[in-house]
Design an enzyme around this catalytic site. Structure first.
Site, PDB file in Angstrom:
ATOM      1  N   LYS A   1     -10.444  -9.267 -54.077  1.00 39.99           N
ATOM      2  CA  LYS A   1     -10.454  -7.453 -52.660  1.00 39.99           C
ATOM      3  C   LYS A   1      -8.799  -8.013 -52.198  1.00 39.99           C
ATOM      4  CE  LYS A   1     -11.472  -8.319 -48.325  1.00 39.99           C
ATOM      5  NZ  LYS A   1     -11.456  -7.187 -47.148  1.00 39.99           N
TER       6      LYS A   1
ATOM      7  N   THR B   1     -10.624  -1.804 -48.126  1.00 45.02           N
ATOM      8  CA  THR B   1      -9.665  -2.781 -48.007  1.00 45.02           C
ATOM      9  C   THR B   1      -8.587  -1.747 -49.116  1.00 45.02           C
ATOM     10  OG1 THR B   1     -11.078  -4.330 -47.876  1.00 45.02           O
ATOM     11  CG2 THR B   1      -9.277  -4.841 -47.977  1.00 45.02           C
TER      12      THR B   1
ATOM     13  N   GLU C   1      -4.246 -11.890 -46.176  1.00 44.34           N
ATOM     14  CA  GLU C   1      -4.650 -13.010 -46.749  1.00 44.34           C
ATOM     15  C   GLU C   1      -4.678 -12.790 -48.672  1.00 44.34           C
ATOM     16  OE1 GLU C   1      -6.535 -15.342 -46.148  1.00 44.34           O
ATOM     17  OE2 GLU C   1      -7.762 -15.374 -44.156  1.00 44.34           O
TER      18      GLU C   1
END
Length: 379
Positions: free
Chosen positions: A215, A272, A305
């Site tokens: 994601k 997100t 990330e």
């Protein structure tokens, strides 16, 4: 005919929460989860490397460095001493960047009792091995149940007590199947449940972890398109097709496609990809608007990330022969010097596929034969 006892809904079983929880990582998410555990009644030790952060938490019940302006529940004990944080811990949460998970697991292996469960709250894939974080932890902690806590969660909203839900996933042993309310997943779920934080239980560790890792990469893609001037249609398409990439990778690694439709997949992906509060989405927006990578976030060295996972996710997908064109596009722009305009134009003019995939159709896309349409001007 079934008896009334067979058809009547069973009352919920009770599970025993863990009394003492060590949370490793005093950043925003670690502090938020420490707050949840404390509000649920656990004794909480919060470990981090920064003594100023620890002092702020202990003296002021605040973490102004990472959660400015948010009061924390009384009683969280912060420390920079790893052994002190783990002493007597009945459960451990690891809430640090994914690239540091192996090292911290090796450090704690000698400091925690045999069988103490470890829940990872870091999302990613180890670049060198292609391992999900759960497998990384199991390498270093073979005598411990290893699980994850994952879902559509922003740290500040969680710490403030906004209604939030997340999945707690551990693989279930034979014993866990016989007594599921005594399983690490069940006990961790009740340990982290409050009137504001609701948990769900899963035994599909792989499926939950794939959702968390992928994601972030899809969120960067959504941000790039938003920053480049595209509207909500584009984002909805990327979210939906990105979820399909998640499903394929999860299934190839032994997870379940249905897991990806839950909180740790569709839920986390939607959140997100819909807010610049996400560093992944924010990075994409800045890059899509033409900001050089070194100038993003005002030039600060912010760890994103999805930027790291763009390589590890696609390396893993190639290894298990799964097609992930959106993730590949993000990798090409971030790490291979590809032009954002050309890359996403090619993504949109790939051969036309069937949905559902079982139909097996694949058609040449007319746009692939002519000049590519440039991205719209950013207003």
């Amino acid at each position: 005919m079934p008896s009334d006892d067979m058809t009547r809904p069973r009352p919920p079983a009770r599970a025993r929460p863990y009394g003492t929880v060590a949370v490793l990582g005093s950043g925003a998410w670690g502090t938020a989860l420490a707050s949840v555990a404390r509000r649920a009644g656990a004794e909480v030790r919060l470990w981090g490397r920064n003594p100023d952060v620890a002092a702020d938490i202990n003296d002021n019940a605040r973490n102004e460095a990472f959660l400015p302006g948010i009061p924390l529940p009384a009683g969280i004990r912060a420390t920079t001493d790893l052994a002190a944080a783990l002493d007597g811990a009945e459960a451990v949460l690891i809430v640090i960047p994914s690239h540091s998970v192996r090292a911290i697991c090796a450090d704690i292996a000698r400091l925690i009792g045999k069988g103490v469960p470890v829940a990872l709250c870091a999302k990613g894939i180890e670049e060198a091995t292609g391992y999900l974080m759960g497998q990384v932890a199991l390498d270093e902690l073979p005598d411990h149940p290893v699980g994850v806590i994952s879902g559509p969660t922003f740290a500040d909203e969680t710490a403030l007590g906004h209604l939030t839900a997340a999945t707690v996933a551990f693989e279930f042993s034979y014993h866990d199947r016989l007594s599921p309310f005594e399983s690490p997943a069940a006990r961790m779920a009740v340990t982290m449940s409050t009137e504001h934080f609701r948990t769900y239980i899963s035994d599909d560790l792989v499926g939950v972890e794939v959702g968390g890792a992928v994601k972030n990469v899809i969120a960067i893609a959504c941000g790039m398109m938003t920053g480049a001037g595209f509207a909500k249609n584009t984002r909805a398409a990327l979210i939906t097709r990105g979820m399909d990439e998640m499903k394929q990778l999860a299934e190839a690694l032994g997870g379940r496609r249905e897991t990806v439709t839950g909180l740790s997949g569709a839920g986390d992906l939607t959140l997100t990809c819909s807010s610049e509060s996400s560093r992944n989405m924010s990075l994409g927006v800045q890059l899509g608007a033409g900001t050089p990578r070194e100038e993003c976030f005002g030039g600060k060295p912010v760890v994103v990330e999805g930027e790291l996972n763009a390589i590890s996710v696609t390396d893993l997908a190639r290894r298990v022969q799964v097609s992930m064109p959106i993730c590949e596009a993000v990798r090409a722009v971030l790490h291979e010097g590809a032009d954002l305009n050309d890359t996403f134009a090619r993504l949109w003019s790939r051969p036309i596929e069937s949905e559902p995939r079982a139909m097996g159709l694949l058609l040449d896309h007319p746009a692939a034969r002519g000049p590519q349409t440039p991205l719209p001007e950013t207003t």
